[in-house]
Design an enzyme around this catalytic site. Structure first.
Site, PDB file in Angstrom:
ATOM      1  N   SER A  31       0.818  -1.213   0.000  1.00  0.00           N
ATOM      2  CA  SER A  31       0.000   0.000   0.000  1.00  0.00           C
ATOM      3  C   SER A  31       0.851   1.262   0.000  1.00  0.00           C
ATOM      4  O   SER A  31       0.327   2.365  -0.018  1.00  0.00           O
ATOM      5  CB  SER A  31      -0.941  -0.001   1.216  1.00  0.00           C
ATOM      6  OG  SER A  31      -0.197  -0.121   2.410  1.00  0.00           O
ATOM      7  N   ASN A  70      -2.076  -1.924  13.488  1.00  0.00           N
ATOM      8  CA  ASN A  70      -3.534  -1.720  13.453  1.00  0.00           C
ATOM      9  C   ASN A  70      -3.959  -0.408  14.119  1.00  0.00           C
ATOM     10  O   ASN A  70      -4.777   0.331  13.573  1.00  0.00           O
ATOM     11  CB  ASN A  70      -4.256  -2.906  14.089  1.00  0.00           C
ATOM     12  CG  ASN A  70      -4.030  -4.188  13.305  1.00  0.00           C
ATOM     13  OD1 ASN A  70      -3.533  -4.137  12.174  1.00  0.00           O
ATOM     14  ND2 ASN A  70      -4.371  -5.322  13.884  1.00  0.00           N
ATOM     15  N   THR A 129     -40.085  26.470 -10.359  1.00  0.00           N
ATOM     16  CA  THR A 129     -40.359  25.116  -9.881  1.00  0.00           C
ATOM     17  C   THR A 129     -40.548  24.310 -11.161  1.00  0.00           C
ATOM     18  O   THR A 129     -41.041  24.844 -12.162  1.00  0.00           O
ATOM     19  CB  THR A 129     -41.633  25.035  -9.014  1.00  0.00           C
ATOM     20  OG1 THR A 129     -42.749  25.469  -9.798  1.00  0.00           O
ATOM     21  CG2 THR A 129     -41.528  25.918  -7.770  1.00  0.00           C
ATOM     22  N   HIS A 130     -40.126  23.063 -11.142  1.00  0.00           N
ATOM     23  CA  HIS A 130     -40.154  22.221 -12.356  1.00  0.00           C
ATOM     24  C   HIS A 130     -39.379  22.879 -13.516  1.00  0.00           C
ATOM     25  O   HIS A 130     -39.663  22.601 -14.678  1.00  0.00           O
ATOM     26  CB  HIS A 130     -41.590  21.930 -12.818  1.00  0.00           C
ATOM     27  CG  HIS A 130     -42.522  21.524 -11.716  1.00  0.00           C
ATOM     28  ND1 HIS A 130     -42.786  20.217 -11.406  1.00  0.00           N
ATOM     29  CD2 HIS A 130     -43.224  22.277 -10.829  1.00  0.00           C
ATOM     30  CE1 HIS A 130     -43.624  20.163 -10.376  1.00  0.00           C
ATOM     31  NE2 HIS A 130     -43.907  21.403 -10.003  1.00  0.00           N
ATOM     32  N   SER A 139     -14.474  26.708 -28.337  1.00  0.00           N
ATOM     33  CA  SER A 139     -14.540  25.470 -29.102  1.00  0.00           C
ATOM     34  C   SER A 139     -13.483  25.535 -30.191  1.00  0.00           C
ATOM     35  O   SER A 139     -13.215  26.597 -30.750  1.00  0.00           O
ATOM     36  CB  SER A 139     -15.927  25.334 -29.717  1.00  0.00           C
ATOM     37  OG  SER A 139     -15.861  24.493 -30.850  1.00  0.00           O
ATOM     38  N   LYS A 197     -18.525  29.925 -29.684  1.00  0.00           N
ATOM     39  CA  LYS A 197     -18.872  29.261 -28.429  1.00  0.00           C
ATOM     40  C   LYS A 197     -18.011  29.654 -27.243  1.00  0.00           C
ATOM     41  O   LYS A 197     -16.831  29.923 -27.358  1.00  0.00           O
ATOM     42  CB  LYS A 197     -18.808  27.740 -28.606  1.00  0.00           C
ATOM     43  CG  LYS A 197     -19.931  27.251 -29.493  1.00  0.00           C
ATOM     44  CD  LYS A 197     -20.146  25.783 -29.353  1.00  0.00           C
ATOM     45  CE  LYS A 197     -20.793  25.478 -28.019  1.00  0.00           C
ATOM     46  NZ  LYS A 197     -20.975  24.030 -27.872  1.00  0.00           N
ATOM     47  N   ASN A 221     -17.762  27.814 -23.625  1.00  0.00           N
ATOM     48  CA  ASN A 221     -18.294  26.657 -22.904  1.00  0.00           C
ATOM     49  C   ASN A 221     -18.027  26.729 -21.395  1.00  0.00           C
ATOM     50  O   ASN A 221     -16.935  27.105 -20.986  1.00  0.00           O
ATOM     51  CB  ASN A 221     -17.681  25.366 -23.461  1.00  0.00           C
ATOM     52  CG  ASN A 221     -18.086  25.133 -24.906  1.00  0.00           C
ATOM     53  OD1 ASN A 221     -19.186  25.509 -25.320  1.00  0.00           O
ATOM     54  ND2 ASN A 221     -17.188  24.543 -25.685  1.00  0.00           N
ATOM     55  N   GLU A 267     -19.308  22.356 -15.728  1.00  0.00           N
ATOM     56  CA  GLU A 267     -19.640  20.976 -16.111  1.00  0.00           C
ATOM     57  C   GLU A 267     -18.786  19.966 -15.344  1.00  0.00           C
ATOM     58  O   GLU A 267     -19.268  18.909 -14.935  1.00  0.00           O
ATOM     59  CB  GLU A 267     -19.428  20.779 -17.613  1.00  0.00           C
ATOM     60  CG  GLU A 267     -20.400  21.579 -18.466  1.00  0.00           C
ATOM     61  CD  GLU A 267     -19.952  21.600 -19.926  1.00  0.00           C
ATOM     62  OE1 GLU A 267     -20.337  20.688 -20.668  1.00  0.00           O
ATOM     63  OE2 GLU A 267     -19.193  22.511 -20.314  1.00  0.00           O
ATOM     64  N   TYR A 295      -9.723  -5.762  12.917  1.00  0.00           N
ATOM     65  CA  TYR A 295      -9.068  -5.378  11.669  1.00  0.00           C
ATOM     66  C   TYR A 295      -9.058  -6.526  10.660  1.00  0.00           C
ATOM     67  O   TYR A 295      -8.786  -7.676  11.006  1.00  0.00           O
ATOM     68  CB  TYR A 295      -7.622  -4.929  11.946  1.00  0.00           C
ATOM     69  CG  TYR A 295      -6.871  -4.546  10.686  1.00  0.00           C
ATOM     70  CD1 TYR A 295      -6.962  -3.257  10.166  1.00  0.00           C
ATOM     71  CD2 TYR A 295      -6.106  -5.482   9.983  1.00  0.00           C
ATOM     72  CE1 TYR A 295      -6.300  -2.913   8.996  1.00  0.00           C
ATOM     73  CE2 TYR A 295      -5.447  -5.142   8.815  1.00  0.00           C
ATOM     74  CZ  TYR A 295      -5.552  -3.852   8.326  1.00  0.00           C
ATOM     75  OH  TYR A 295      -4.908  -3.515   7.169  1.00  0.00           O
ATOM     76  N   LYS A 337      -8.261   3.930   1.827  1.00  0.00           N
ATOM     77  CA  LYS A 337      -7.551   5.207   1.689  1.00  0.00           C
ATOM     78  C   LYS A 337      -7.701   5.933   0.359  1.00  0.00           C
ATOM     79  O   LYS A 337      -7.942   7.143   0.317  1.00  0.00           O
ATOM     80  CB  LYS A 337      -6.067   5.000   1.977  1.00  0.00           C
ATOM     81  CG  LYS A 337      -5.808   4.560   3.403  1.00  0.00           C
ATOM     82  CD  LYS A 337      -4.364   4.219   3.644  1.00  0.00           C
ATOM     83  CE  LYS A 337      -4.233   3.406   4.919  1.00  0.00           C
ATOM     84  NZ  LYS A 337      -4.935   2.077   4.835  1.00  0.00           N
TER      85      LYS A 337
END
Ligand code: ARG
Length: 456
Positions: free
Chosen positions: A20, A107, A152-153, A274, A280, A282, A287, A314, A322
């Site tokens: 690890s 541990n 709303t919606h 773009s 454009k 963006n 995003e 353990y 991790k």
């Protein structure tokens, strides 16, 4: 026989699945701090001689500088950060290095290191959240009376202020911050001294090490201590919820910045062009913030699934705790920073917001409320009459405020000229003075209250 990349036989496969250190070397500073506190306590308790304690401390400090300067060479054959540090200590100071692990196990050591790392992250996230909250408050203050459509919606519902909308996110982010603070309190118990699982026969002082490492107190049950990863789960859950909030704001920014909405204009710093369509701009950062919550959720579900059904105490499965946490912490930090930058730099188009707020008969509720207030109609009847008024305006292709009083009176004779005073979006938002409502005065008051709260 094993084929492929495992040309060195089963030992190589064992090392591959077992090691690890490639990722847990992130815990080096915590590991060394824990070892130094442990050695000092062993000395104070008369378990470690002064000479051994001094050379162990000296050696550990050398190792820390080696790791910090990048000269330390990590070995996968030594599995993890704990064994890498201990082995280097033996190279540096000889056999007394072997006394460091008295009354301790990997541990409780890993439980300590990881807990300290996560504890630091809850502090860092609170600071980053505070920065975003402050930027949100600045924008809320600046736009306390900037009118926009409330949805709303995703359909125009009633006019609200952009400041009020910003304050909605302040509420969410403040809850996120308090979740981090709560998690901090619960995880602030020191695992060191639980040893392998049962505690130890050595006369150690767990209160001393807890205190030296900044914990409120030592943990109370050794079995729970070495098998608990709630602190990591809580951090991931808080990160996922916060990521969810950020993704909602990110989605709104994506929508608002379309030419069709045109409510906001992102700065060049937080948008891209773009390669083929020159017109454009963006909203990539928004995003990506929206998208990155996916990996935080993945880390949460991943660790929940690792922990599910594990018997006490353990098990090596827990080494899988991790990487998801490291990734989630890095991701959340980045998303918070990107969002802070985007919000601070974003240009708000008052005109576009105002125009959209006035469309879609957004003040229809104000018309109904007027009938209730001024003409004593039951709300349901007022709602019905308003529906007729909206239908009429729709058939005439005009706004509610552009209807003739005589037309309105045909719907309900109680209408007077006064109705036109409540049909503007300005009048609508100004009237929403109920506690928690969108009226500009409310917004300014809430901004002041939040700034006070943030100071304390
Ligand atoms: N690398 C291990 C982990 O991250 C450390 C604890 C190992 N303990 C053990 N008994 N093998 O979980």
């Amino acid at each position: 026989m094993w084929g492929g990349r495992f040309s060195a036989g089963p030992d190589a496969i064992m090392e591959e699945i077992n090691a690890s250190v490639d990722f847990d070397q992130k815990l080096a500073a915590q590991d060394i701090a824990g070892s130094r506190a442990h050695a000092a306590m062993l000395h104070d308790q008369g378990i470690l001689s002064s000479e051994d304690a001094a050379s162990i401390d000296q050696g550990l400090s050398t190792i820390l500088s080696e790791i910090e300067s990048g000269t330390f060479s990590f070995s996968r054959a030594l599995e993890d950060i704990h064994m890498n540090v201990e082995s280097r200590l033996a190279e540096l100071i000889g056999s007394s290095a072997g006394r460091l692990h008295t009354a301790r196990s990997r541990n409780d050591q890993v439980a300590l290191d990881f807990r300290m790392w996560v504890r630091d992250q809850t502090v860092a996230m609170q600071a980053s959240l505070s920065r975003l909250i402050e930027v949100m408050l600045d924008r809320a203050d600046e736009h306390a009376d900037t009118i926009m459509p409330g949805f709303t919606h995703l359909q125009t519902a009633q006019p609200v202020t952009f400041g009020h909308h910003c304050l909605a996110y302040v509420e969410m982010l403040a809850r996120d911050r308090s979740r981090m603070a709560d998690a901090y309190e619960r995880m602030n118990e020191c695992p060191l001294g639980a040893a392998a699982l049962a505690g130890t026969g050595f006369r150690i002082d767990r209160h001393a090490t807890a205190n030296a490492l900044g914990f409120r107190e030592p943990s109370r049950n050794s079995l729970d201590t070495v098998s608990d990863r709630d602190f990591a789960l809580e951090f991931l859950a808080a990160a996922s919820i916060c990521g969810t909030h950020l993704s909602r704001l990110a989605e709104e920014i994506v929508i608002w910045s379309t030419p069709q909405f045109g409510f906001v204009r992102l700065s060049d710093k937080f948008s891209t062009g773009s390669s083929i369509m020159p017109q454009k701009k963006n909203p990539d950062a928004a995003e990506l913030v929206r998208g990155k919550v996916g990996r935080m959720n993945g880390s949460l579900i991943g660790l929940l699934t690792v922990m599910k059904g594990l018997p006490l105490t353990y098990s090596k499965d827990m080494q899988e705790d991790k990487e998801g946490v490291f990734d989630a912490a890095e991701t959340l930090e980045l998303c918070l920073a990107a969002m802070t930058g985007m919000i601070a730099d974003m240009e708000i188009s008052r005109d576009a917001m105002r125009a959209a707020a006035g469309s879609g008969y957004s003040t229809a509720t104000d018309l109904a409320d007027w009938l209730v207030r001024e003409a004593g109609l039951p709300f349901r009847d007022a709602h019905h009459a308003t529906g007729h008024a909206v239908a009429l305006a729709e058939s005439k292709g005009c706004d509610l405020a552009e209807l003739d009083l005589s037309d309105l009176q045909k719907i309900n004779s109680a209408f007077t000229d006064d109705i036109f005073n409540v049909l503007t979006v300005e009048a609508s938002v100004a009237s929403r003075t109920s506690f928690g409502g969108t009226a500009p005065d409310n917004v300014r008051q809430q901004v002041r209250a939040w700034r006070e709260r943030l100071k304390s």
